[in-house]
Scaffold this active site. Structure first.
Site, PDB file in Angstrom:
ATOM      1  CE  LYS A  77      61.930  27.305  12.250  1.00 37.98           C
ATOM      2  NZ  LYS A  77      62.458  25.938  12.922  1.00 37.98           N
ATOM      3  N   GLY A 107      60.533  36.718  -2.433  1.00 40.74           N
ATOM      4  CA  GLY A 107      61.665  37.552  -1.797  1.00 40.74           C
ATOM      5  C   GLY A 107      61.182  38.962  -1.894  1.00 40.74           C
ATOM      6  CD  GLU A 108      62.543  40.992  -6.019  1.00 42.46           C
ATOM      7  OE1 GLU A 108      63.068  42.021  -6.711  1.00 42.46           O
ATOM      8  OE2 GLU A 108      62.498  39.920  -6.518  1.00 42.46           O
ATOM      9  CG  ASN A 165      61.134  26.014   4.996  1.00 49.23           C
ATOM     10  OD1 ASN A 165      60.355  25.746   6.123  1.00 49.23           O
ATOM     11  ND2 ASN A 165      62.542  26.197   5.084  1.00 49.23           N
ATOM     12  N   GLY A 221      57.175  32.923  -5.844  1.00 50.45           N
ATOM     13  CA  GLY A 221      58.249  33.882  -5.520  1.00 50.45           C
ATOM     14  C   GLY A 221      57.837  34.777  -4.267  1.00 50.45           C
ATOM     15  N   GLY A 249      64.138  32.666  -8.044  1.00 47.18           N
ATOM     16  CA  GLY A 249      65.040  31.611  -7.803  1.00 47.18           C
ATOM     17  C   GLY A 249      64.163  30.341  -7.585  1.00 47.18           C
ATOM     18  CD  GLN A 283      62.780  35.259   0.898  1.00 41.88           C
ATOM     19  OE1 GLN A 283      62.295  34.075   0.725  1.00 41.88           O
ATOM     20  NE2 GLN A 283      63.538  35.628  -0.250  1.00 41.88           N
ATOM     21  N   GLY A 308      71.982  40.114  -0.520  1.00 43.04           N
ATOM     22  CA  GLY A 308      72.286  41.008  -1.862  1.00 43.04           C
ATOM     23  C   GLY A 308      71.376  41.882  -2.212  1.00 43.04           C
ATOM     24  CG  PHE A 309      69.027  42.704   0.129  1.00 46.86           C
ATOM     25  CD1 PHE A 309      67.874  41.968   0.673  1.00 46.86           C
ATOM     26  CD2 PHE A 309      70.055  43.021   1.067  1.00 46.86           C
ATOM     27  CE1 PHE A 309      67.977  41.073   1.886  1.00 46.86           C
ATOM     28  CE2 PHE A 309      70.094  42.235   2.250  1.00 46.86           C
ATOM     29  CZ  PHE A 309      68.960  41.543   2.730  1.00 46.86           C
TER      30      PHE A 309
END
Lengths: 170, 324, 689
Positions: free
Chosen positions: C581, C652-653, C579, C650, C497, C586, C227-228
């Site tokens: 891995k 992801g970004e 996690n 976090g 998330g 990511q 999605g990004f």
């Protein structure tokens, strides 16, 4: 629809199917919509991402660019046909182990592509980065990256993909 | 996509007999099917020519190679004789598209692929190549990867094939079969410049079928170099197919063709003429490139191609000279 | 590198065998196919529809236009008012849709729909001095502008000054799975299989738009093909699929094509950013002024907020950050991975590199000298801040100490070689969620939450978090996510998330533990948690942010302008890693998207027509496998007790933030040329060499 439907026979993952299809259908849409084999993905429908890669008569190919009607009589292997029953192929195992995917949407195409690519390399086919075109190429990381560049991964799992291909080949 | 009749031809005669104005020959389909989905091509009939007996590569006693039009791109690059004698052809084909597409695409289809100009591919916009007379928005619009040589007021598209660039350098001949019989068309005469008829990419007659490409022997080291906006799986900004026979530091003979600069593969004959008999120096190479590029008319945003083409000529020939 | 665990993804087998089903792949008998018709003008009114030819095509079930489309309840996102009027606000807007028996019929019928427009002159050109420029009233992450001291005077008085303008292009998220929905009605109950970043949000939006009881709407999304940010807000596809399914009384599949996505699924605004830095001779900043000029559509206001990260980065007594929007007749901008932070940190970290060069100071040392004690604006302590540690760890691993700072002097053959560094930051966010945890009689556990896995590994991460709280083997914990019937949860977005969902999972597991007394009855024991109070109650006594450092080595071909990145390293301080891995993957994925941002990604707007003409993956280049070479990501062991019960921040970004600047700074080091406009393609680079 008059004049649009036609019949073909496809052998998919070892099973023969007699199909009535819209003559305009791509192999990808026949797999996904008519046969319910949704493992092959539609990322662009233009041959620009590789998510739809299957093995067509043993060679990796973009199912989105293949008109199904032109593949009458062909043998197709999709991601659903890579495992031997419950036993995953070495590539499938390595993809999990090496975290060679995130969202998983390009993964079936990567796996089919890598399967076909290893076969091409085993036959001694050169790539754009092969130095000596007359010799059998050594499938190092640079070769793997080039040969797998027809499969885009927006999550950026390339490092894992290269590692998995190396591991599965070993 | 408009519904179409699909037929498989077993022979060239059969294919020709079935071909009318609304027919397209189907090879690997890697460009045609995309164009059909985009609405650019709307054939009423497809005649599949992949089963024609044009799927072999034959070595002639003259040393020439006859490459069937239905030979898949990947089979061309895997062929021992092609690999041995024509590195630039192998490299050109391998630098195009992806492994998957090369497995599907045929030699004939590769020759006949259409420009990737954005406007050509978007049926909601004007394009003289797609719809003659509608105009060319690329001239004032986005054209950073369009032509600098040989373009016209009606079209600034480039030809996308890598293979054709190598074939141009190789003095290849396109063998065809049409209603008037067989023809052998030198590659130099096969592709057109756009002029006032950009809708025609080639000099093929309606219905004329490409059956093979004949590549004469070339006794010079050669290579293909392609510059693009990512490391792989992208069309060329500028590419070069070059061969050189350099002895004692002097260019005895050479071949140079450029891709990504014009409506057709651009054979750089002026540069070649300039170089023959001259020492292989950076200066002479730059002079040769300038001779060739003097005819260029870059658009607002693609003048970089002049320098890129010039640098590629200098660099690639020097590298070939070093190997000699 | 510590983490709660290091596990392969629990859905890995499904994903490598093709069993994992994405939105429109769910088998539903009798589904019809929808195809959209897009406007071919950028601004105007539709004056007429001619749908006769389309409707006459055998297999066409209906053609929806604003003339016959049902009225929808208005929601704040104007993009969701699908077919609600004849006004055209951008080229590519949905103006009609066809529903047909097959995909091919739907596509062909869509082509046959004739739409006539009264076009008006459009304005799609972003300029910093655009007359329509304004400053938005509010933004998600705080005020649109912040000011302290007297930044302009301080700049004029500064002994060393940097004043430069950076330009970043529009960029498209391009997840591999196009936005897609399979919608089916059962009476007034709506079920959608949809590709999104938050099923609870999609459910509440659909309930509003169709005026339904949310309990009658179900959103099922077990697997999402990336999605990004582009799937963070419900898109027209989900509304239109539901509308079409209702119109034909059958389930309907609607998948946007790749080309359609360039108009319909959001993109990162182009930015023009002016950065002024004033410093003393020793490199200490006296003033920072960062302004950004960005675009928004006329349909939906969205601010890229590129100056936000500058507010937390460096100490300076005088400072001003502001961003300005211009509403243009363009497709709607939206979230793309690290919105604001990615382009903003490209500008700031490039400017810092320019300052280091002017000062003759090592760029790492310059950043160290400007490290603040607390939040640069208000002095609040950081809950944890390890930027300097990231820079030092990276320098040691990358071999920074031998670096000759002189630009343009390292040559290997026909290539110039250089290295660069840039800092990264991202805010620590969290949204409230509910979750349940259940102990089953067989000793296993089930955790349920309407979280979603875009490829982040959420299922696996939440399992590790639950197992840790329950002191159980992760293999004993089953995590159910991706369904709006599960306990309500926030989006997969803002790198929040795991933090938000994880908090709810921890609390549910804690509640379960307190209920368990050593014995699990046959029907099991279940406990629930709702973190609304906890999350809303978290004070702002701490500034909560992640930090990181990127290092890149580049080779620039002097003949062609091609840039390759043989080596890239990211070092991150993002609290506790769940996690190991998946986290590493990511980070690497973010860095690769940063490489794309630096070198190739660009959505070119056609000013004459008003649309993005690089509308496919052959023209909009994202990195391919061959673009990526030696890439590594590591993290520091960071313990932060002030963020959430897991101590996570976090991930992801932050991988994309600063990555482009590290590469372009390396390009300066290699060539001596400063490129301030992205991306660095050969057409831009070669003329400057």
């Amino acid at each position: 629809m008059d004049g649009v439907d036609t019949s073909i026979t496809l052998t998919v993952n070892g099973r023969e199917h007699r199909l009535r299809i819209d003559v305009r259908s791509s192999l990808l849409d026949v797999l996904r919509e008519d046969l319910g084999l949704t493992g092959s993905k539609k990322g662009c429908d233009q041959g620009q991402c590789g998510a739809c890669t299957v093995l067509l008569d043993g060679r990796r190919a973009n199912a989105c660019l293949a008109l199904a009607v032109a593949q009458d009589g062909a043998e197709v292997t999709t991601v659903e046909g890579l495992a031997d029953g419950d036993a995953l192929s070495p590539l499938q195992r390595a993809f999990i182990e090496r975290d060679a995917f995130q969202c998983g949407y390009c993964t079936p195409g990567q796996l089919c592509s890598a399967t076909g690519m290893l076969e091409e390399a085993a036959r001694g086919w050169p790539s754009a980065v092969t130095g000596d075109l007359t010799a059998d190429p050594d499938l190092d990381e640079t070769e793997i990256r080039e040969r797998m560049s027809g499969n885009l991964c927006r999550c950026g799992a390339y490092e894992g993909i290269v590692a998995a291909v190396k591991e599965a080949r070993a | 996509m408009r519904p179409f009749a699909y037929e498989r031809a077993a022979t060239a005669e059969e294919a020709l007999a079935r071909c009318d104005e609304e027919t397209r020959y189907l090879g690997g389909g890697t460009n045609l099917v995309d164009l059909m989905r985009l609405g650019v091509e709307r054939p009423a009939r497809l005649v599949d020519v992949t089963r024609l007996p044009h799927d072999r590569i034959e070595e002639r006693s003259s040393g020439a190679l006859r490459i069937g039009a239905a030979v898949r791109n990947s089979d061309l690059t895997a062929h021992p004789a092609v690999r041995r004698h024509h590195p630039m052809l192998v490299q050109a084909v391998l630098s195009g598209a992806s492994g998957q597409i090369r497995n599907q695409a045929t030699v004939g289809g590769n020759l006949l692929q259409r420009t990737r100009c954005s406007y050509f591919q978007d049926i909601t916009k004007p394009c003289n190549k797609r719809e003659p007379g509608t105009g060319c928005p690329a001239i004032d619009g986005e054209h950073h990867n369009l032509a600098i040589l040989g373009h016209s007021e009606s079209c600034v598209a480039t030809h996308p094939s890598d293979m054709a660039v190598a074939l141009a350098a190789l003095d290849a001949t396109v063998l065809t079969r049409g209603r008037g019989g067989e023809r052998a068309i030198p590659l130099a005469d096969f592709y057109r410049l756009p002029g006032s008829h950009p809708e025609r990419d080639t000099t093929l007659e309606p219905g004329e079928l490409v059956t093979a490409v004949e590549v004469p022997p070339l006794a010079m080291p050669s290579r293909y170099r392609k510059v693009r906006e990512r490391a792989s799986f992208a069309f060329a900004l500028v590419s070069i197919a070059a061969a050189a026979d350099v002895r004692d530091g002097v260019v005895r003979d050479c071949r140079i063709a450029l891709g990504g600069v014009a409506h057709r593969p651009w054979r750089a004959r002026r540069a070649e003429d300039h170089l023959r008999g001259r020492p292989l120096t950076r200066e002479n190479l730059a002079g040769a490139a300038d001779q060739e590029l003097a005819a260029a008319h870059p658009l607002r945003d693609n003048a970089y191609k002049l320098r890129l083409a010039r640098n590629l000529i200098v660099r690639t020939l020097l590298e070939l000279g070093e190997r000699a | 590198m510590n983490a709660i665990g290091s596990r392969s993804r629990v859905e890995g087998r499904e994903k490598v065998t093709g069993e994992a089903r994405y939105a429109v792949e769910h088998p539903v008998p009798g589904a019809a196919y929808a195809w959209v018709v897009q406007s071919t003008v950028a601004k105007g009114e539709i004056t007429a529809f001619d749908t006769a030819d389309a409707e006459a095509l055998p297999g066409v079930l209906t053609v929806l236009t604003p003339d016959n489309a049902p009225e929808l309840a208005p929601v704040s996102d104007g993009e969701l008012a699908v077919l609600q009027g004849r006004k055209v606000s951008y080229r590519g807007q949905i103006v009609a849709a066809v529903v047909a028996e097959t995909l091919e019929t739907a596509r062909e019928a869509a082509r046959l729909v004739r739409v006539t427009y009264a076009a008006r002159r459009h304005d799609v050109r972003l300029t910093p001095d655009h007359p329509g420029r304004y400053t938005p009233d509010e933004a998600e992450d705080g005020p649109w502008q912040a000011r302290q001291g007297d930044p302009e005077d301080a700049f004029r008085a500064a002994p060393v000054r940097i004043d430069c303008t950076f330009t970043t292009p529009a960029e498209h998220n391009n997840p591999m799975e196009p936005h897609a929905t399979l919608a089916a009605w059962d009476g007034d109950a709506l079920t959608v299989h949809d590709s999104n970043q938050g099923p609870s949000t999609v459910r509440s939006t659909l309930a509003k738009v169709f005026e339904l009881d949310p309990a009658r709407v179900r959103v099922i999304s077990p697997h999402i093909g990336g999605g990004f940010g582009s799937k963070g807000t419900p898109r027209p596809n989900v509304v239109l699929a539901a509308m079409a399914a209702r119109a034909v009384g059958r389930p309907v599949k609607l998948a946007f094509t790749r080309r359609q996505m360039y108009a319909l699924t959001g993109y990162r605004s182009p930015t023009v950013q002016r950065v002024r830095l004033g410093a003393a001779e020793d490199g200490r900043l006296t003033t920072i002024i960062h302004e950004s000029f960005e675009q928004s559509s006329t349909v939906r206001e969205f601010a890229e907020e590129s100056t936000t990260p500058t507010r937390v980065m460096y100490r300076a007594p005088n400072r001003r950050t502001a961003y300005h929007l211009t509403r243009l007749d363009v497709p709607s901008t939206s979230w793309m991975r690290a919105p604001g932070d990615a382009p903003g940190m490209f500008a700031l970290e490039s400017a810092m590199d320019e300052l280091a060069v002017v000062l003759g100071l090592d760029p790492i040392e310059l950043r160290v000298r400007n490290e603040p004690d607390g939040h640069p604006e208000d002095g609040r302590p950081f809950s944890s801040r390890n930027l300097v540690a990231c820079l030092r760890e990276g320098a040691a691993r990358f071999g920074w100490s031998d670096r000759d700072p002189t630009p343009g002097v390292r040559r290997v053959g026909r290539r110039l070689v250089g290295t660069g560094v840039a800092a990264a930051t991202y805010p620590v966010l969290r949204s409230p969620a509910q979750a349940t945890a259940r102990a089953n009689a067989d000793g296993s556990y089930t955790v349920r939450i309407a979280a979603i896995d875009l490829g982040t590994g959420a299922r696996t991460a939440l399992g590790l978090i639950a197992a840790e709280t329950l002191k159980a083997d992760p293999a004993q914990v089953t995590v159910e996510i991706g369904d709006s019937d599960l306990p309500r949860a926030g989006l997969a977005g803002g790198s929040a998330g795991t933090a938000g969902w994880g908090t709810a999972v921890v609390r549910a597991c804690e509640a379960l533990l307190s209920k368990l007394n050593g014995h699990v009855p046959p029907e099991g024991v279940e406990a629930a948690a709702d973190t609304t109070e906890e999350v809303k109650g978290q004070g702002d006594e701490y500034a909560r942010h992640s930090f990181g450092a990127h290092f890149a080595e580049v080779e620039v071909d002097v003949d062609t302008g091609e840039i390759r990145v043989p080596r890239m390293l990211g070092v991150f301080a993002t609290g506790r890693i769940v996690n190991a891995k998946a986290a590493r993957s990511q980070f690497l994925g973010g860095m690769i998207m940063g490489l794309g941002m630096a070198l190739m990604e660009e959505s070119v707007l056609d000013e004459a027509f008003g649309d993005h003409l690089t509308a496919d993956l052959a023209q909009y280049h994202i990195p391919a496998n061959a673009d990526v070479r030696d890439l590594d990501a590591v993290w520091l062991d960071e313990h932060d007790p002030h963020v959430n019960p897991m101590g996570t921040k976090g991930i992801g970004e932050i991988g994309i933030v600063g990555a482009a600047a590290a590469i372009t700074n390396a390009v300066h080091h290699a060539t001596g040329v400063r490129f301030r406009t992205l991306p660095l393609t050969p057409p831009r680079v070669l003329p400057e060499l």
